[in-house]
Design a protein around this motif. Sequence first.
Motif, PDB file in Angstrom:
ATOM      1  N   CYS A 199      -1.400   6.568  -2.178  1.00 14.91           N
ATOM      2  CA  CYS A 199      -1.508   6.425  -3.622  1.00 14.91           C
ATOM      3  C   CYS A 199      -0.538   5.395  -4.165  1.00 14.91           C
ATOM      4  CB  CYS A 199      -1.254   7.762  -4.289  1.00 14.91           C
ATOM      5  SG  CYS A 199       0.422   8.335  -4.024  1.00 14.91           S
ATOM      6  N   CYS A 221       4.031  14.381   1.761  1.00 18.79           N
ATOM      7  CA  CYS A 221       4.011  13.931   3.145  1.00 18.79           C
ATOM      8  C   CYS A 221       5.218  13.068   3.460  1.00 18.79           C
ATOM      9  CB  CYS A 221       2.728  13.167   3.434  1.00 18.79           C
ATOM     10  SG  CYS A 221       2.631  11.660   2.487  1.00 18.79           S
ATOM     11  N   CYS A 260       5.039   6.142  -4.194  1.00 14.36           N
ATOM     12  CA  CYS A 260       6.381   6.016  -3.638  1.00 14.36           C
ATOM     13  C   CYS A 260       6.860   4.578  -3.703  1.00 14.36           C
ATOM     14  CB  CYS A 260       6.424   6.540  -2.212  1.00 14.36           C
ATOM     15  SG  CYS A 260       5.166   5.835  -1.162  1.00 14.36           S
ATOM     16  N   PHE A 271       2.248   0.474   6.318  1.00 18.95           N
ATOM     17  CA  PHE A 271       3.098   1.419   5.598  1.00 18.95           C
ATOM     18  C   PHE A 271       4.490   1.301   6.213  1.00 18.95           C
ATOM     19  CE2 PHE A 271       3.012   5.178   2.732  1.00 18.95           C
ATOM     20  CZ  PHE A 271       4.355   5.452   2.789  1.00 18.95           C
ATOM     21  N   PRO A 307       2.621  13.023  -4.077  1.00 21.41           N
ATOM     22  CA  PRO A 307       1.778  14.139  -4.508  1.00 21.41           C
ATOM     23  C   PRO A 307       1.420  15.096  -3.374  1.00 21.41           C
ATOM     24  CG  PRO A 307       0.515  12.107  -4.445  1.00 21.41           C
ATOM     25  CD  PRO A 307       1.915  11.741  -4.168  1.00 21.41           C
TER      26      PRO A 307
HETATM   27  S1  SF4 Z   1       3.750   8.725   0.950  1.00 23.32           S
HETATM   28 FE1  SF4 Z   1       3.155  10.041  -0.714  1.00 23.32          FE
HETATM   29  S2  SF4 Z   1       3.588   8.870  -2.557  1.00 23.32           S
HETATM   30 FE2  SF4 Z   1       3.637   7.418  -0.842  1.00 23.32          FE
HETATM   31  S3  SF4 Z   1       1.565   6.615  -0.732  1.00 23.32           S
HETATM   32 FE3  SF4 Z   1       1.593   8.335   0.634  1.00 23.32          FE
HETATM   33  S4  SF4 Z   1       0.935  10.071  -0.595  1.00 23.32           S
HETATM   34 FE4  SF4 Z   1       1.453   8.430  -2.039  1.00 23.32          FE
END
Ligand code: SF4
Lengths: 202, 367
Positions: free
Chosen positions: A84, A144, A87, A123, A141
């Motif tokens: 999403c 994780c 973060c 990531f 949310p």
């Molecule tokens: S780690 Fe959490 S806040 Fe970051 S992108 Fe993934 S779900 Fe969204």
Amino acid sequence: MERTALKHKAGFWEVTKSLLSGLRLTWKHFTNAGKRRNPVPVMDKNYFNQPEGLVTLTYPYEAIPVPDNGRYRLHNEIDDCIVCDLCAKICPVNCITIESVKATEEIGMTSDGTKKRLYAPVFDIDMAKCCYCGLCTTVCPTDCLTMTPVYDFAEVDIKNMIYHFTDLSPEEAAEKKQLLQKQQEEMAAAKAAALAARKQQG
Amino acid sequence: MLAFVLTLVLLLGIVIVLAYAERKVAAFMQDRLGPTEAGPYGSLQSVLDVVKLLQKEDIIPAAADKKLFKLAPILIFAAVFAGFAVIPFAPELVPAGIGIGVFYLLAIISLDVVGLLMAGWGSNNKYAMLGAMRSVAQIVSYEIPAGLAILSVVMVCQSLDFQEISYQQGILLNRFSGLEFEQNWLFGIEALGIDTTKIGGITTWNIFRAPILLVAFVIYFIASLAESNRAPFDIPEAESELVAGFHVEYSGFRFAVLFLAEYSMMVLVSLVAVILFLGSWNTPLPNLTALKLANWTTGTIGGVSGILWGGFWLLSKTFVLLFLQLQIRWTYPRLRVDQLMHLCWKVLTPIALAVVLLAGIWRLLMI
Ligand code: SF4
Ligand code: SF4
């Protein structure tokens, strides 16, 4: 016992007594050298109640357990991440890099039941930049992104401080991108076809 | 030659143990663990330190007076090591049994000062020079109370021979040629009529034979701390505040030699204290009634058992004193320069003079 400072011109016996009490003090510590302080965590109620014994912690061999809510190395459980980007947005030092690719079909569910619709070919969290504020973990949310109790992760090469959490290999990522492109092209073609058909009708 | 090698090996062994003990004792007194990695409980630490020093480059500063700089560590160590020549390790076991051992020792130890000045001057560094000046000032001043304390022992014992002084302090008194008809009295006072010649043990140690020597012992011990530049008299070096004193420019092998000389000095002054005041190689256990503890723990003169017992008692007493030196270092804060000189000239020296006088009077009671 009340302690009073020695006057500058204290008598011979006073001085001798104070010299001896100094020796007694070091001797007491010397004889207590057999004891060691227990490496109990700071939460333990005996943490501040260990007046005797050696305080040295032979670190790599033993370590004081860290508190559960301590802020140390981050870990992302990528299976539960819905990409999403929250973060990455909240991070005050911009050390999280996320690239997302929309999935062509539904990928699955996270363990808390949220649907996953995006792949994350990139990531990365740069632990060398991270200031361990913990903001990213609060906004996540699906919970994780978490802090682990690991704090000893120094590296010789600073590049190794960038942690890659993605579960896609570059080929897979390319493939997903192509799939998406294809789907979009198909959709665009279908749309164009539908538009053309409407024009013809009209 | 054999004596030379043996003494050197023994000295190196003691110094290695001492350097390790210093770190461990310091650690324990400060609630730390000390070295733990090298060997079991870090016991190889000081060996490794020496090996490390030997591997290092021997740097000689460009502006230094090369000859003096190179010679100084060797001279310092030689001066201290030469002192060991007259130390008796057991009955009939002394590297060089000369009749004026005490005098020789005091004289040869003073050469140390020349070496210190050479090192400080040769380094051509103002800090080294200052350190050397302080060292020398301190050592020269404290040689006076130390010398006076030793003088009082010499007066009581009527001898300058370390071996004779040793024989006087135990049950082997009459075995020394020239002392066949001597007798020891309790507290050295013949009028009390208690003959301790055959009792031996602690009752014939110099500090009991003439209790006034207890004061002399304290004076000597304090002065010896200052002479070996030990805390609380370590202004010349003051590891925690200054760079290093006179040996700031030294590295590698030459530094190792200086280090060795310093620890040897500690060992030497403790050995001398034990020999002069604490019964030398004699056992502390007296013969009481049927329990001939002194006889049992002395062994046969000249035999293996005599050598072993003698060496054992001498070294264990020395180690007690060395431990005390370490403990004092980790207990007391350092004295200021003026306090240092005050203690030497206005306190220790006058008391030592009085002790010399009293020791002379005591000697009159002993015969
Ligand atoms: S780690 Fe959490 S806040 Fe970051 S992108 Fe993934 S779900 Fe969204
Ligand atoms: S802990 Fe703070 S600095 Fe580190 S990644 Fe998360 S938001 Fe960024």
